[in-house]
Design a protein around this motif. Structure first.
Motif, PDB file in Angstrom:
ATOM      1  N   VAL A   5       0.336  -1.483  -7.328  1.00  0.00           N
ATOM      2  CA  VAL A   5       1.109  -0.605  -7.571  1.00  0.00           C
ATOM      3  C   VAL A   5       1.496   0.518  -6.822  1.00  0.00           C
ATOM      4  O   VAL A   5       2.440   1.044  -6.631  1.00  0.00           O
ATOM      5  CB  VAL A   5       0.905  -0.177  -9.107  1.00  0.00           C
ATOM      6  N   VAL A   6       0.436   1.030  -6.315  1.00  0.00           N
ATOM      7  CA  VAL A   6       0.353   2.363  -5.524  1.00  0.00           C
ATOM      8  C   VAL A   6       0.998   2.217  -4.180  1.00  0.00           C
ATOM      9  O   VAL A   6       1.954   2.887  -3.611  1.00  0.00           O
ATOM     10  CB  VAL A   6      -0.884   3.078  -5.249  1.00  0.00           C
ATOM     11  N   ARG A  50       7.326   0.580  -8.965  1.00  0.00           N
ATOM     12  CA  ARG A  50       6.077   1.140  -8.884  1.00  0.00           C
ATOM     13  C   ARG A  50       5.387   0.778 -10.440  1.00  0.00           C
ATOM     14  O   ARG A  50       4.458   0.090 -10.766  1.00  0.00           O
ATOM     15  CB  ARG A  50       5.804   2.331  -8.596  1.00  0.00           C
ATOM     16  N   VAL A  51       6.271   1.532 -11.509  1.00  0.00           N
ATOM     17  CA  VAL A  51       5.808   1.463 -12.746  1.00  0.00           C
ATOM     18  C   VAL A  51       6.247   0.171 -13.635  1.00  0.00           C
ATOM     19  O   VAL A  51       5.079  -0.467 -14.044  1.00  0.00           O
ATOM     20  CB  VAL A  51       6.854   2.696 -13.366  1.00  0.00           C
ATOM     21  N   ARG A  52       7.256  -0.628 -12.869  1.00  0.00           N
ATOM     22  CA  ARG A  52       7.523  -2.038 -13.767  1.00  0.00           C
ATOM     23  C   ARG A  52       6.101  -3.005 -13.263  1.00  0.00           C
ATOM     24  O   ARG A  52       5.672  -3.562 -14.254  1.00  0.00           O
ATOM     25  CB  ARG A  52       8.653  -2.621 -13.066  1.00  0.00           C
ATOM     26  N   THR A  53       5.737  -2.843 -11.941  1.00  0.00           N
ATOM     27  CA  THR A  53       4.694  -3.923 -11.618  1.00  0.00           C
ATOM     28  C   THR A  53       3.442  -3.377 -12.661  1.00  0.00           C
ATOM     29  O   THR A  53       2.863  -4.310 -13.144  1.00  0.00           O
ATOM     30  CB  THR A  53       4.259  -3.558 -10.273  1.00  0.00           C
ATOM     31  N   ALA A  54       3.226  -2.100 -12.709  1.00  0.00           N
ATOM     32  CA  ALA A  54       1.888  -1.717 -13.413  1.00  0.00           C
ATOM     33  C   ALA A  54       2.006  -2.212 -14.716  1.00  0.00           C
ATOM     34  O   ALA A  54       0.942  -2.826 -15.162  1.00  0.00           O
ATOM     35  CB  ALA A  54       1.892  -0.227 -13.386  1.00  0.00           C
ATOM     36  N   ARG A  55       3.163  -1.980 -15.228  1.00  0.00           N
ATOM     37  CA  ARG A  55       3.240  -2.705 -16.857  1.00  0.00           C
ATOM     38  C   ARG A  55       2.931  -4.053 -16.960  1.00  0.00           C
ATOM     39  O   ARG A  55       2.591  -4.258 -17.689  1.00  0.00           O
ATOM     40  CB  ARG A  55       4.650  -2.145 -17.269  1.00  0.00           C
ATOM     41  N   LYS A 109     -10.353   4.934  -0.037  1.00  0.00           N
ATOM     42  CA  LYS A 109     -10.007   6.075   0.886  1.00  0.00           C
ATOM     43  C   LYS A 109      -8.390   5.942   1.030  1.00  0.00           C
ATOM     44  O   LYS A 109      -7.805   7.113   0.893  1.00  0.00           O
ATOM     45  CB  LYS A 109     -10.735   6.340   2.293  1.00  0.00           C
ATOM     46  N   ARG A 110      -7.984   4.838   1.257  1.00  0.00           N
ATOM     47  CA  ARG A 110      -6.459   4.735   1.461  1.00  0.00           C
ATOM     48  C   ARG A 110      -5.759   4.847   0.235  1.00  0.00           C
ATOM     49  O   ARG A 110      -4.709   5.385   0.310  1.00  0.00           O
ATOM     50  CB  ARG A 110      -6.137   3.255   1.787  1.00  0.00           C
ATOM     51  N   LEU A 111      -6.208   4.351  -0.924  1.00  0.00           N
ATOM     52  CA  LEU A 111      -5.720   4.706  -2.284  1.00  0.00           C
ATOM     53  C   LEU A 111      -5.517   5.997  -2.405  1.00  0.00           C
ATOM     54  O   LEU A 111      -4.495   6.797  -2.988  1.00  0.00           O
ATOM     55  CB  LEU A 111      -6.475   3.931  -3.381  1.00  0.00           C
ATOM     56  N   ALA A 112      -6.667   6.830  -2.182  1.00  0.00           N
ATOM     57  CA  ALA A 112      -6.598   8.376  -2.468  1.00  0.00           C
ATOM     58  C   ALA A 112      -5.377   8.882  -1.435  1.00  0.00           C
ATOM     59  O   ALA A 112      -4.931   9.623  -2.096  1.00  0.00           O
ATOM     60  CB  ALA A 112      -8.047   8.897  -1.907  1.00  0.00           C
ATOM     61  N   TYR A 129     -13.745  -6.562 -13.795  1.00  0.00           N
ATOM     62  CA  TYR A 129     -12.659  -5.713 -14.299  1.00  0.00           C
ATOM     63  C   TYR A 129     -12.370  -4.482 -13.401  1.00  0.00           C
ATOM     64  O   TYR A 129     -11.252  -4.089 -12.919  1.00  0.00           O
ATOM     65  CB  TYR A 129     -12.610  -5.152 -15.559  1.00  0.00           C
ATOM     66  N   LEU A 130     -13.380  -3.938 -12.723  1.00  0.00           N
ATOM     67  CA  LEU A 130     -13.671  -2.987 -11.765  1.00  0.00           C
ATOM     68  C   LEU A 130     -12.832  -3.396 -10.451  1.00  0.00           C
ATOM     69  O   LEU A 130     -12.101  -2.683  -9.906  1.00  0.00           O
ATOM     70  CB  LEU A 130     -14.646  -2.184 -11.414  1.00  0.00           C
ATOM     71  N   GLU A 131     -13.093  -4.680  -9.886  1.00  0.00           N
ATOM     72  CA  GLU A 131     -12.612  -5.041  -8.843  1.00  0.00           C
ATOM     73  C   GLU A 131     -10.950  -5.214  -8.907  1.00  0.00           C
ATOM     74  O   GLU A 131     -10.283  -5.120  -7.994  1.00  0.00           O
ATOM     75  CB  GLU A 131     -13.565  -6.313  -8.313  1.00  0.00           C
ATOM     76  N   ASP A 132     -10.804  -5.892 -10.288  1.00  0.00           N
ATOM     77  CA  ASP A 132      -9.445  -6.175 -10.221  1.00  0.00           C
ATOM     78  C   ASP A 132      -8.470  -4.861 -10.214  1.00  0.00           C
ATOM     79  O   ASP A 132      -7.590  -4.915  -9.919  1.00  0.00           O
ATOM     80  CB  ASP A 132      -9.451  -6.957 -11.808  1.00  0.00           C
ATOM     81  N   ALA A 133      -9.229  -3.704 -10.829  1.00  0.00           N
ATOM     82  CA  ALA A 133      -8.648  -2.631 -11.157  1.00  0.00           C
ATOM     83  C   ALA A 133      -8.134  -2.191  -9.971  1.00  0.00           C
ATOM     84  O   ALA A 133      -7.128  -1.278  -9.659  1.00  0.00           O
ATOM     85  CB  ALA A 133      -9.553  -1.454 -11.815  1.00  0.00           C
ATOM     86  N   VAL A 134      -9.120  -2.129  -8.806  1.00  0.00           N
ATOM     87  CA  VAL A 134      -8.942  -1.739  -7.329  1.00  0.00           C
ATOM     88  C   VAL A 134      -7.664  -2.420  -6.939  1.00  0.00           C
ATOM     89  O   VAL A 134      -6.528  -1.886  -6.227  1.00  0.00           O
ATOM     90  CB  VAL A 134      -9.964  -1.574  -6.572  1.00  0.00           C
ATOM     91  N   ASP A 135      -7.641  -3.867  -7.106  1.00  0.00           N
ATOM     92  CA  ASP A 135      -6.609  -4.702  -6.741  1.00  0.00           C
ATOM     93  C   ASP A 135      -5.068  -4.066  -7.240  1.00  0.00           C
ATOM     94  O   ASP A 135      -4.152  -4.089  -6.643  1.00  0.00           O
ATOM     95  CB  ASP A 135      -6.675  -6.011  -7.122  1.00  0.00           C
TER      96      ASP A 135
END
Lengths: 509, 509
Positions: free
Chosen positions: B485-486, B497-502, B283-286, B474-480
């Motif tokens: 990044v968000v 933000r973008v740098r961290t994601a990359r 919810k917080r991410l959304a 991987y799903l749990e990692d994806a939320v982390d």
């Protein structure tokens, strides 16, 4: 008696295929058997052909082990861990057989293509892990069809049995191995002393006949030219059996078995149960009654069946007939290389247990004498012909009602290793063979003699025989009853003997 | 979202059949649905028709329970004992449906004809009873086809889980119940407080809609005369989607999904795994990313899929497409009475997790806007048409290779009961939905929101996705990763933000 669990003529499945691959095994290799067609033999693919969701063609063994002090859960875990690393899988256990295709074409997978953790399963019983919980799990496992797209075997190591025991349930498709080979392989896979560690699992082992104590399986090639003569001999033998139907001969002819509640449509769910009798008791009964161990076994099964069917008022008026797989191998050949079907009168219409035993004994003697007069080739041909009703019932919808039963059930006696056996230091205290059912025969009784015990496995269609567990109890009671009447008869004379028997039988009506 | 686990339009299965039997239920009664054919609906027998050994059409739920102090084994045993006596089985759970027959003919068994101990099973995990042992057992149970000759449901009570827990695995054929109804029924079958004893088992319960909090399921009868108009509207809607393929519109048209390792021939063995995420995190991410909870869920699944397919170098160049079941019910109707399929672009070709999330969000918004412009009847018709590729792949051999995928997988979000739930005083700490696979789609992800958690069930073909358990990690990692990044983007601006994601994405390549 050299006999597969189901009772049909077939040679060791992979022997021939192996010859084609010596020196050059490749992944997914196709192995054809067409060059071997001079052998008048039921092909392995026959078993794939008979396979259906209602009547899967796998056989199994349930072995119970008792460690010496160490917790059973720890031993079971150790076995699973050690077995999981054994990916050096023998060719037999890497083979795929294509369904409904003659001649059989076996495809051999590479060892890396077999997922060991699909075939080896670690399981547990819920508390208290008694007979009920074990029977429920094994009934369920035995109902489930093997995945025919993978090598057709599974090994389940089961912990959580009461009295600090664990179990191993091994399930293999009949196209890969027959009952005699399976028990022999199991014997080789276990140690003869408590001190040995964890042995090779069955799936890394090659052909059992190579190091078996019996002579190597001699093949029986039949030249094309002699097939006509063979057929003539078969017809002659069949004719003798047909005549037996019209006389008072104790020889059982084909298609004299009555309809019974066992001979109904078989569904996909199984219920299995087990019983165990001291071999010394059976031997003593045979000696005192001047019959054979096998006669006493058949009489005990007959008594159990009679009582079970009386419970539900389903006992046929005419005597029920058992099909008993017997060796028809020529002199010097391996006893499993050639297996035929003997028909035995179970005398289920006879109330007196001793009269019943004697009637069974006469019928078995007559069948053996008849077998001795028939040439080997004709016996082979006749055994194949005897499979015809099974085959038709398997493949033709509605045939169960139309084709009369050749026999009411199969009772198969598989010789087991006589010395005590151990797995990772735990002694094997039970070895129960569980067999397959053909359409129209809702019960199979198979037994193994092992280390002084006779271990019986009852495999039943759950819908047709919902209370099959009673059969196991009735079998044990039947041995008690036979002992009571035979031994008292032995000491007190025939009159007393018959009275006791009648009284016991009447009690149970 | 009112959506069954598999994602197809169908009403509550037994509602109509019940109407034919009010006041006069007889044993083995035949219930025809032919009078109801004015409803333009997928019939229940459709699910029997699609059934095959490779793709059985059952859905399941795995619920994990944690008692408060009392040993889990004792609680599990108490539940089994109490449930075993509950033979007052609701008509839905006594029904047999005949295979491959239109219209469906349901046969209702008498309560005495249902063997409760066939349907209710007591099971145990081997030690240590961890995630691995549970996943192995559930994978196996979920692979086994239901016995279609009996009422098509099973309830397994499983003891031996570590941390003093037990599990209940419920498996029901889709012809008997859909995912939404199943979760609703489960919600009703559990207590909302720890003090309540053992409740009614699901199989004694009637129709869930009767006491559900939502309005009773409104049916949508379609007069024969309007079918032509409906078809025209459907074609128009399909045409709009077709045009979407040629433009830069974020709306996903049909048959744009790329071939992928998920879209292959499905075999009979399943491997399942589970993951659980705090709903508050989603919810917080959304909120922070100005997307929806559903967008974040899809983005997490997308990230997991992307990484999984990169591992094996199987990621398609074009974005993968998810089919998401959504309610297309008219105003005032029960959300499950009418379910359609929304196609969402998973943007698996986008490396940046935030860009990916935004692309997914745009695609979902476009699909919802498109849905709003199409008349309800056309949506129903379109949903049925959308099933056509599934149907063809199920029924036509070789069609998997020839018919392009409509979507690469189904991701289904089933609403769950939000309050904490208890069974015999043990709190439910996980509720994982496990779904069915269609031929040509080797993975399904279904999730349930329950009591502050999002519980994900991954159902995969074992041959096609041998390492599916990685997807859960991987799903749990994806939320982390999304959080990293968000949230950092939220505080430090877009560049950081973008740098961290990359960096994170590159690490995992």
């Amino acid at each position: 008696m050299g006999s597969p669990m189901c009772g049909c003529h077939r040679p060791c499945a992979m022997d021939v295929a192996d010859e084609f691959t010596v020196g050059g095994r490749v992944k997914g290799e196709i192995v054809s058997r067409s060059q071997e067609r001079n052998h008048l033999e039921v092909d392995d693919s026959f078993w794939m052909w008979l396979e259906s969701p209602e009547t899967p063609m796998h056989v199994a063994a349930l072995a119970i082990f008792e460690p010496d002090g160490e917790p059973a859960t720890v031993v079971a875990k150790r076995i699973v861990m050690a077995f999981r690393d054994r990916t050096d899988i023998a060719s037999r256990f890497r083979s795929l057989l294509e369904k409904r295709r003659f001649p059989r074409r076996a495809r051999r997978l590479g060892a890396d293509d077999v997922e060991i953790d699909f075939h080896l399963r670690h399981k547990a019983l819920p508390a208290p892990g008694g007979e009920l919980e074990l029977a429920q799990l094994i009934s369920r496992l035995h109902s489930i069809q093997l995945d025919l797209r993978r090598p057709m075997w599974e090994v389940h190591v089961i912990e959580g049995l009461e009295n600090n025991r664990f179990a191993v349930y091994i399930k293999v498709h009949h196209a890969l191995i027959n009952g005699v080979d399976a028990v022999r392989l199991l014997g080789r896979a276990l140690a003869t002393d408590r001190e040995s560690g964890i042995p090779d699992p069955v799936w890394v082992m090659g052909r059992p006949s190579r190091i078996a104590s019996v002579a190597d399986g001699a093949r029986v090639p039949v030249p094309r030219s002699s097939r006509v003569r063979l057929l003539a001999a078969s017809v002659k033998a069949a004719n003798a059996l047909r005549k037996a139907r019209r006389t008072d001969s104790p020889l059982v002819g084909p298609f004299v078995a009555p309809r019974s509640p066992l001979n109904t449509v078989v569904g996909p769910q199984r219920r299995v149960c087990t019983a165990s009798i001291d071999l010394s008791r059976i031997k003593r009964l045979a000696k005192v009654s001047r019959t054979s161990v096998n006669d006493v076994v058949l009489a005990s099964c007959s008594a159990a069946l009679r009582r079970y069917l009386l419970d539900s008022e389903g006992l046929p008026d005419r005597p029920m007939i058992a099909g008993c797989p017997v060796s028809i191998a020529p002199q010097g050949a391996s006893p499993d290389s050639s297996v035929g079907m003997m028909l035995a009168n179970l005398a289920t219409d006879v109330a007196d247990p001793v009269d019943r035993l004697q009637a069974i004994s006469r019928s078995v003697r007559a069948a053996k004498e008849h077998q001795a007069t028939v040439p080997h080739g004709a016996l082979v041909a006749y055994s194949i012909l005897a499979m015809l009703p099974h085959t038709l019932r398997q493949l033709v919808p509605g045939a169960v009602e139309r084709i009369p039963p050749m026999h009411n059930l199969i009772i198969s006696n598989v010789p087991g290793p006589q010395q005590p056996l151990y797995l990772a230091g735990a002694r094997m205290v039970g070895l129960y063979p569980l067999s397959l059912l053909f359409q129209g025969e809702a019960l199979n009784i198979t037994l193994v003699s092992q280390a002084g015990r006779m271990d019986f496995g009852f495999t039943a269609c759950r819908s047709a025989l919902p209370n099959v567990q009673r059969l196991a109890r009735y079998l044990e009671d039947a041995v008690d009853e036979l002992e009571a009447v035979v031994e008292s008869g032995h000491s007190d004379g025939p009159d007393r003997r018959v009275r006791t028997a009648r009284a016991l039988s009447d009690d149970r009506r």
